[in-house]
Design an enzyme around this catalytic site. Sequence first.
Site, PDB file in Angstrom:
ATOM      1  N   GLU A   1      -2.288   9.673   9.646  1.00 28.36           N
ATOM      2  CA  GLU A   1      -1.914  11.007   9.412  1.00 28.36           C
ATOM      3  C   GLU A   1      -2.586  11.706   8.226  1.00 28.36           C
ATOM      4  OE1 GLU A   1       2.858  10.708  10.718  1.00 28.36           O
ATOM      5  OE2 GLU A   1       2.447  10.272   8.670  1.00 28.36           O
TER       6      GLU A   1
ATOM      7  N   ASN B   1       7.490   8.947   9.514  1.00 30.13           N
ATOM      8  CA  ASN B   1       8.505   8.415   8.664  1.00 30.13           C
ATOM      9  C   ASN B   1       9.673   9.472   8.770  1.00 30.13           C
ATOM     10  OD1 ASN B   1       7.506   5.989   7.975  1.00 30.13           O
ATOM     11  ND2 ASN B   1       6.322   6.611   6.359  1.00 30.13           N
TER      12      ASN B   1
ATOM     13  N   HIS C   1      -2.273   8.951   5.390  1.00 26.86           N
ATOM     14  CA  HIS C   1      -1.393   8.025   5.733  1.00 26.86           C
ATOM     15  C   HIS C   1      -1.757   7.000   6.873  1.00 26.86           C
ATOM     16  CE1 HIS C   1       3.061   7.365   6.572  1.00 26.86           C
ATOM     17  NE2 HIS C   1       2.773   6.372   5.781  1.00 26.86           N
TER      18      HIS C   1
ATOM     19  N   SER D   1       3.894   7.056   1.684  1.00 24.24           N
ATOM     20  CA  SER D   1       4.593   7.194   2.957  1.00 24.24           C
ATOM     21  C   SER D   1       5.568   8.297   2.931  1.00 24.24           C
ATOM     22  CB  SER D   1       5.466   5.910   3.128  1.00 24.24           C
ATOM     23  OG  SER D   1       4.858   4.737   3.082  1.00 24.24           O
TER      24      SER D   1
HETATM   25  N1  CAA Z   1      -5.458  -7.578  11.578  1.00 19.93           N
HETATM   26  C1  CAA Z   1      -6.161  -7.648  12.880  1.00 19.93           C
HETATM   27  N2  CAA Z   1      -5.599  -8.321  13.770  1.00 19.93           N
HETATM   28  C2  CAA Z   1      -4.310  -8.045  13.784  1.00 19.93           C
HETATM   29  C3  CAA Z   1      -3.685  -8.045  12.518  1.00 19.93           C
HETATM   30  C4  CAA Z   1      -4.214  -7.622  11.629  1.00 19.93           C
HETATM   31  N3  CAA Z   1      -3.661  -7.445  10.504  1.00 19.93           N
HETATM   32  N4  CAA Z   1      -2.295  -8.110  12.952  1.00 19.93           N
HETATM   33  C5  CAA Z   1      -2.148  -8.469  14.237  1.00 19.93           C
HETATM   34  N5  CAA Z   1      -3.373  -8.704  14.785  1.00 19.93           N
HETATM   35  C6  CAA Z   1      -3.989  -8.852  16.254  1.00 19.93           C
HETATM   36  C7  CAA Z   1      -3.738 -10.445  16.363  1.00 19.93           C
HETATM   37  O1  CAA Z   1      -4.765 -11.205  16.130  1.00 19.93           O
HETATM   38  C8  CAA Z   1      -3.425 -10.244  18.079  1.00 19.93           C
HETATM   39  O2  CAA Z   1      -4.599 -10.294  18.705  1.00 19.93           O
HETATM   40  P1  CAA Z   1      -4.898 -11.246  20.186  1.00 19.93           P
HETATM   41  O3  CAA Z   1      -4.001 -10.177  21.046  1.00 19.93           O
HETATM   42  O4  CAA Z   1      -6.272 -11.111  20.193  1.00 19.93           O
HETATM   43  O5  CAA Z   1      -4.042 -12.508  19.873  1.00 19.93           O
HETATM   44  C9  CAA Z   1      -2.989  -8.801  18.303  1.00 19.93           C
HETATM   45  O6  CAA Z   1      -3.289  -8.148  17.002  1.00 19.93           O
HETATM   46  C10 CAA Z   1      -1.290  -8.555  18.586  1.00 19.93           C
HETATM   47  O7  CAA Z   1      -0.793  -9.681  17.559  1.00 19.93           O
HETATM   48  P2  CAA Z   1       0.361 -10.648  17.971  1.00 19.93           P
HETATM   49  O8  CAA Z   1      -0.014 -11.382  18.894  1.00 19.93           O
HETATM   50  O9  CAA Z   1       0.281 -11.395  16.457  1.00 19.93           O
HETATM   51  O10 CAA Z   1       1.533  -9.944  17.797  1.00 19.93           O
HETATM   52  P3  CAA Z   1       2.008  -8.607  18.585  1.00 19.93           P
HETATM   53  O11 CAA Z   1       1.577  -8.362  20.020  1.00 19.93           O
HETATM   54  O12 CAA Z   1       3.514  -8.506  18.492  1.00 19.93           O
HETATM   55  O13 CAA Z   1       1.433  -7.572  17.698  1.00 19.93           O
HETATM   56  C11 CAA Z   1       1.767  -5.938  16.007  1.00 19.93           C
HETATM   57  C12 CAA Z   1       1.753  -7.448  16.235  1.00 19.93           C
HETATM   58  C13 CAA Z   1       0.372  -5.172  16.371  1.00 19.93           C
HETATM   59  C14 CAA Z   1       1.942  -5.825  14.442  1.00 19.93           C
HETATM   60  C15 CAA Z   1       3.000  -5.320  16.811  1.00 19.93           C
HETATM   61  O14 CAA Z   1       3.995  -6.072  17.003  1.00 19.93           O
HETATM   62  C16 CAA Z   1       3.342  -3.803  16.519  1.00 19.93           C
HETATM   63  O15 CAA Z   1       2.570  -3.019  16.775  1.00 19.93           O
HETATM   64  N6  CAA Z   1       4.531  -3.787  15.766  1.00 19.93           N
HETATM   65  C17 CAA Z   1       4.798  -2.209  15.209  1.00 19.93           C
HETATM   66  C18 CAA Z   1       4.018  -2.050  13.966  1.00 19.93           C
HETATM   67  C19 CAA Z   1       4.454  -0.604  13.522  1.00 19.93           C
HETATM   68  O16 CAA Z   1       5.403   0.002  13.913  1.00 19.93           O
HETATM   69  N7  CAA Z   1       3.877  -0.552  12.530  1.00 19.93           N
HETATM   70  C20 CAA Z   1       4.106   0.920  11.844  1.00 19.93           C
HETATM   71  C21 CAA Z   1       5.302   0.927  10.623  1.00 19.93           C
HETATM   72  S1  CAA Z   1       5.416   2.064   9.845  1.00 19.93           S
HETATM   73  C22 CAA Z   1       4.394   2.404   8.579  1.00 19.93           C
HETATM   74  O17 CAA Z   1       3.334   1.712   8.575  1.00 19.93           O
HETATM   75  C23 CAA Z   1       4.416   3.444   7.907  1.00 19.93           C
HETATM   76  C24 CAA Z   1       4.972   3.455   6.711  1.00 19.93           C
HETATM   77  O18 CAA Z   1       4.702   4.267   5.772  1.00 19.93           O
HETATM   78  C25 CAA Z   1       6.100   2.452   6.421  1.00 19.93           C
HETATM   79  P1  NAD Z   2       2.323  -3.578  -1.933  1.00 21.15           P
HETATM   80  O1  NAD Z   2       3.183  -3.863  -2.653  1.00 21.15           O
HETATM   81  O2  NAD Z   2       1.882  -4.422  -0.793  1.00 21.15           O
HETATM   82  O3  NAD Z   2       0.825  -3.247  -2.657  1.00 21.15           O
HETATM   83  C1  NAD Z   2       0.780  -2.314  -3.947  1.00 21.15           C
HETATM   84  C2  NAD Z   2      -0.157  -2.940  -4.751  1.00 21.15           C
HETATM   85  O4  NAD Z   2      -0.795  -1.941  -5.773  1.00 21.15           O
HETATM   86  C3  NAD Z   2      -0.062  -4.274  -5.434  1.00 21.15           C
HETATM   87  O5  NAD Z   2      -1.045  -5.317  -4.982  1.00 21.15           O
HETATM   88  C4  NAD Z   2      -0.152  -3.923  -6.843  1.00 21.15           C
HETATM   89  O6  NAD Z   2      -0.446  -4.807  -7.775  1.00 21.15           O
HETATM   90  C5  NAD Z   2      -0.976  -2.685  -6.944  1.00 21.15           C
HETATM   91  N1  NAD Z   2      -0.634  -1.782  -7.981  1.00 21.15           N
HETATM   92  C6  NAD Z   2       0.301  -1.266  -8.617  1.00 21.15           C
HETATM   93  N2  NAD Z   2       0.145  -0.344  -9.366  1.00 21.15           N
HETATM   94  C7  NAD Z   2      -1.161  -0.228  -9.684  1.00 21.15           C
HETATM   95  C8  NAD Z   2      -2.273   0.588 -10.347  1.00 21.15           C
HETATM   96  N3  NAD Z   2      -1.474   1.173 -11.301  1.00 21.15           N
HETATM   97  N4  NAD Z   2      -3.262   0.296 -10.321  1.00 21.15           N
HETATM   98  C9  NAD Z   2      -3.888  -0.664  -9.288  1.00 21.15           C
HETATM   99  N5  NAD Z   2      -3.155  -1.253  -8.469  1.00 21.15           N
HETATM  100  C10 NAD Z   2      -1.535  -1.244  -8.754  1.00 21.15           C
HETATM  101  O7  NAD Z   2       2.514  -2.112  -1.129  1.00 21.15           O
HETATM  102  P2  NAD Z   2       2.040  -1.541   0.079  1.00 21.15           P
HETATM  103  O8  NAD Z   2       3.120  -1.902   1.250  1.00 21.15           O
HETATM  104  O9  NAD Z   2       0.698  -1.956   0.283  1.00 21.15           O
HETATM  105  O10 NAD Z   2       2.289   0.073  -0.090  1.00 21.15           O
HETATM  106  C11 NAD Z   2       1.326   0.887  -1.041  1.00 21.15           C
HETATM  107  C12 NAD Z   2       1.639   2.250  -0.665  1.00 21.15           C
HETATM  108  O11 NAD Z   2       1.342   2.273   0.864  1.00 21.15           O
HETATM  109  C13 NAD Z   2       2.835   2.831  -0.944  1.00 21.15           C
HETATM  110  O12 NAD Z   2       2.703   4.115  -1.516  1.00 21.15           O
HETATM  111  C14 NAD Z   2       3.512   2.785   0.530  1.00 21.15           C
HETATM  112  O13 NAD Z   2       4.674   3.751   0.410  1.00 21.15           O
HETATM  113  C15 NAD Z   2       2.353   2.976   1.313  1.00 21.15           C
HETATM  114  N6  NAD Z   2       2.572   2.788   2.651  1.00 21.15           N
HETATM  115  C16 NAD Z   2       3.082   1.571   3.060  1.00 21.15           C
HETATM  116  C17 NAD Z   2       3.225   1.108   4.348  1.00 21.15           C
HETATM  117  C18 NAD Z   2       3.911  -0.143   4.622  1.00 21.15           C
HETATM  118  O14 NAD Z   2       4.051  -0.526   5.922  1.00 21.15           O
HETATM  119  N7  NAD Z   2       4.030  -1.061   3.680  1.00 21.15           N
HETATM  120  C19 NAD Z   2       2.721   1.804   5.254  1.00 21.15           C
HETATM  121  C20 NAD Z   2       2.049   3.147   4.928  1.00 21.15           C
HETATM  122  C21 NAD Z   2       1.973   3.696   3.696  1.00 21.15           C
END
Ligand code: CAA
Ligand code: NAD
Length: 306
Positions: free
Chosen positions: A174, A212, A162, A141
């Site tokens: 990404e 991010n 990503h 991330s």
């Molecule tokens: N797999 C398959 N389908 C899924 C699913 C999954 N994991 N999660 C949700 N869905 C489907 C649901 O079944 C639902 O389908 P229907 O419309 O046919 O019922 C649809 O997606 C919408 O889901 P919900 O009705 O449960 O809820 P929602 O409308 O609120 O949508 C969401 C859920 C898509 C997660 C929405 O809330 C959303 O877009 N949230 C923001 C998510 C976001 O910002 N993600 C990025 C985070 S940052 C990141 O990931 C990067 C990082 O490095 C941390």
């Molecule tokens: P998570 O904790 O859900 O899963 C990580 C998994 O990796 C666990 O099941 C753990 O047992 C396994 N693991 C740890 N060390 C390992 C190794 N050496 N060999 C094999 N398996 C190992 O974490 P996550 O949220 O899926 O995040 C995973 C990566 O993806 C991180 O780098 C995170 O920053 C990135 N990421 C996370 C998100 C998010 O929304 N959570 C979004 C984008 C990217």
Amino acid sequence: MNKLSVLKRAFSSSTSLNAVKTVTVVGGGLMGSGIAQVAAQAGQNVTIVDLQPELLEKAQKSIQNNLTRVAKKVHKDDAAKVEGFVKESFSRIKVSTNIEDGVNADLIIEAIVEKLDVKQELFNKLDLLAPEHTILASNTSSISINEIGAGIKRKDRFGGLHFFNPVPIMRLLEVIKGDHISEETYQTMMAWGKSVGKTCITCKDTPGFVVNRLLGPYSAEALRMYERGDASARDIDTAMKLGAGYPMGPLELADFTGLDNKKAILAVMLDKTGHTAFRPVAILDRLVGQGKLGRKSGEGIYKYDK
Ligand code: CAA
Ligand code: NAD
């Protein structure tokens, strides 16, 4: 493009795959299971490697549920087609706790814990074990792609892929260009992203990449606002959903992506940018210290039914 057309694009692309036919995902958590799912949906053979058998079991269950959700959307009321799609896609996924079972792949994507030394150790091992042609990628991330790949020889066949959570639904990928990636590897990554139904954007190896870098300060300030008691968690989330049109509020989103992950991202971003927007948030440290990691652990800012 709406969510349904993204899913349809992922299916149609399964008949015109690029060179990547076998994919290994290391780490079967939140992200790894989603990445494995979209690759299998697109007709690729996938191996998921995780350290713990129970996490692999959890990943398989979650993939099966999510494949059913996707299949119901695409095939509507045709129960036979829904079942056939889930069965066929699921049959393409193998799991293992042994990394050696996953090294023979065209593309290996790492989705393990957000820690530089752990990722480096894994990539150094993969570099030694994987065939010459294999492309290695990290789903990090926030950590620098150049630093993760510092110890590997195949720097030209390494980059960032990503994904966003939930992977089957979020349309973006990404593609991160480290300093040494070859044009061929970059093009293969872009084509592969398209083959699994994603819209790819390209970013340099810069802290937090695009999403991010922008989401981090917003998310940290929402946590600080909650900590100061400016508004309740529910009201902060409602405000951003109804006042800014976001699908989830910032605190719901932090729970959804994992508070441990959020803490790790902020630490990397502060270290690399020096920007105070990324400074530690006491409530985040406290919750993570208590094992309250958000949805995946059953409690974070909010409580969840198991
Ligand atoms: N797999 C398959 N389908 C899924 C699913 C999954 N994991 N999660 C949700 N869905 C489907 C649901 O079944 C639902 O389908 P229907 O419309 O046919 O019922 C649809 O997606 C919408 O889901 P919900 O009705 O449960 O809820 P929602 O409308 O609120 O949508 C969401 C859920 C898509 C997660 C929405 O809330 C959303 O877009 N949230 C923001 C998510 C976001 O910002 N993600 C990025 C985070 S940052 C990141 O990931 C990067 C990082 O490095 C941390
Ligand atoms: P998570 O904790 O859900 O899963 C990580 C998994 O990796 C666990 O099941 C753990 O047992 C396994 N693991 C740890 N060390 C390992 C190794 N050496 N060999 C094999 N398996 C190992 O974490 P996550 O949220 O899926 O995040 C995973 C990566 O993806 C991180 O780098 C995170 O920053 C990135 N990421 C996370 C998100 C998010 O929304 N959570 C979004 C984008 C990217």
